[in-house]
Design an enzyme around this catalytic site. Structure first.
Site, PDB file in Angstrom:
ATOM      1  N   SER A  34       8.088   8.561 -31.960  1.00  0.00           N
ATOM      2  CA  SER A  34       8.896   9.635 -31.391  1.00  0.00           C
ATOM      3  C   SER A  34       9.503   9.106 -30.106  1.00  0.00           C
ATOM      4  CB  SER A  34       8.000  10.841 -31.072  1.00  0.00           C
ATOM      5  OG  SER A  34       8.644  11.763 -30.217  1.00  0.00           O
ATOM      6  N   TYR A  50       0.302  15.091 -27.917  1.00  0.00           N
ATOM      7  CA  TYR A  50       1.380  14.457 -28.679  1.00  0.00           C
ATOM      8  C   TYR A  50       1.885  13.211 -27.958  1.00  0.00           C
ATOM      9  CZ  TYR A  50       5.575  14.285 -31.661  1.00  0.00           C
ATOM     10  OH  TYR A  50       6.549  13.908 -32.550  1.00  0.00           O
TER      11      TYR A  50
END
Length: 251
Positions: A133, A146
């Site tokens: 990401s 995350y």
């Protein structure tokens, strides 16, 4: 179809980014193994479309990862794409959510890689692709688990790449920004209501505020990048973290 005769496992591939990658690899001849949860009838349609098998193992556990790899059999292309998200201030972050996010977004990749590498080494060829990401490179507030998992996935990718560099195996990350998926689209009405914004304002001023192109990444673009990383022309591309984020991390 340069992947004919090769088997590709894509985790989290019953929708979104993972499904786009699975479709792209299948188009190049790979035998595809799907993984993920969802409506059984829809998964059956995907299996028929792709001529694939589906293993719905729970990758938040070591046992689930081992179940998946045993059912998949030897894989030549491994794409670790399964993931989840939760947003909360760190002092309020539910411990169970932290554990689940780290387990799925990071630890499952360790387990699938360790189980896939022996076959790849014996075959003298393998491709490992981890969906990271933009948050593997930069952080955003309230996403401690995350951010930690995706930064960790970048480090795992580099380590594995160095370890298997002389075995015909490459290991890379793909790091998207905001991708136009049903999950993202479904968040727009709630954000409109919560912030009193129009649909265009949510898209441009909330979701795409950091993407210089002001365009969502399309799942098919990520699939195309994954295909490139599998090509022989990419045999010296390893240990890299490929941004596909509309310029988000260029600042």
């Amino acid at each position: 179809m340069f992947l004919s005769g090769k088997r590709a496992l894509v985790t989290g591939s019953t929708s979104g980014i993972g499904l786009a990658i699975a479709r792209a690899l299948r188009a190049e001849g790979a035998e595809v193994v799907l993984n993920g949860f969802g409506d059984e009838a829809e998964i059956a349609k995907l299996r028929e479309e792709l001529g694939a098998i589906h293993v719905g193992a729970d990758l938040t556990t070591r046992e689930g990862c081992e179940e998946l790899m045993a059912a998949a059999g030897p894989v030549d292309v491994l794409v670790n794409n399964a993931g989840m998200q939760y947003v909360s201030p760190v002092e309020d972050f539910p411990v169970g959510k932290w554990d689940a996010i780290i387990a799925l977004n990071l630890t499952s990749a360790f387990h699938t890689i360790r189980l896939a590498v022996p076959h790849m080494k014996s075959a003298g060829w393998g491709r490992i692709i981890n969906t990271a990401s933009a948050h593997s490179k930069v952080a955003s507030p309230f996403k401690s688990a995350y951010n930690a998992a995706k930064h960790g996935l970048d480090g795992l990718t580099k380590t594995v790449a160095l370890e298997v560099a002389t075995d015909g195996i490459t290991c890379n990350c793909i790091s998207p920004g905001y991708v136009w998926t049903p999950l993202v689209e479904g968040q727009i009405p709630d954000t409109m209501a919560a912030r009193g914004l129009s649909r265009d304002e949510v898209i441009n001023d909330v979701l795409l505020v950091k993407q210089a192109t002001k365009k969502f990444v399309q799942p098919s673009e990520i699939g195309a990048l994954a295909v490139f990383l599998c090509r022989d022309e990419a045999q010296n591309v390893t240990g890299a973290n490929w941004s596909i984020d509309g310029g988000w991390t260029a600042e």
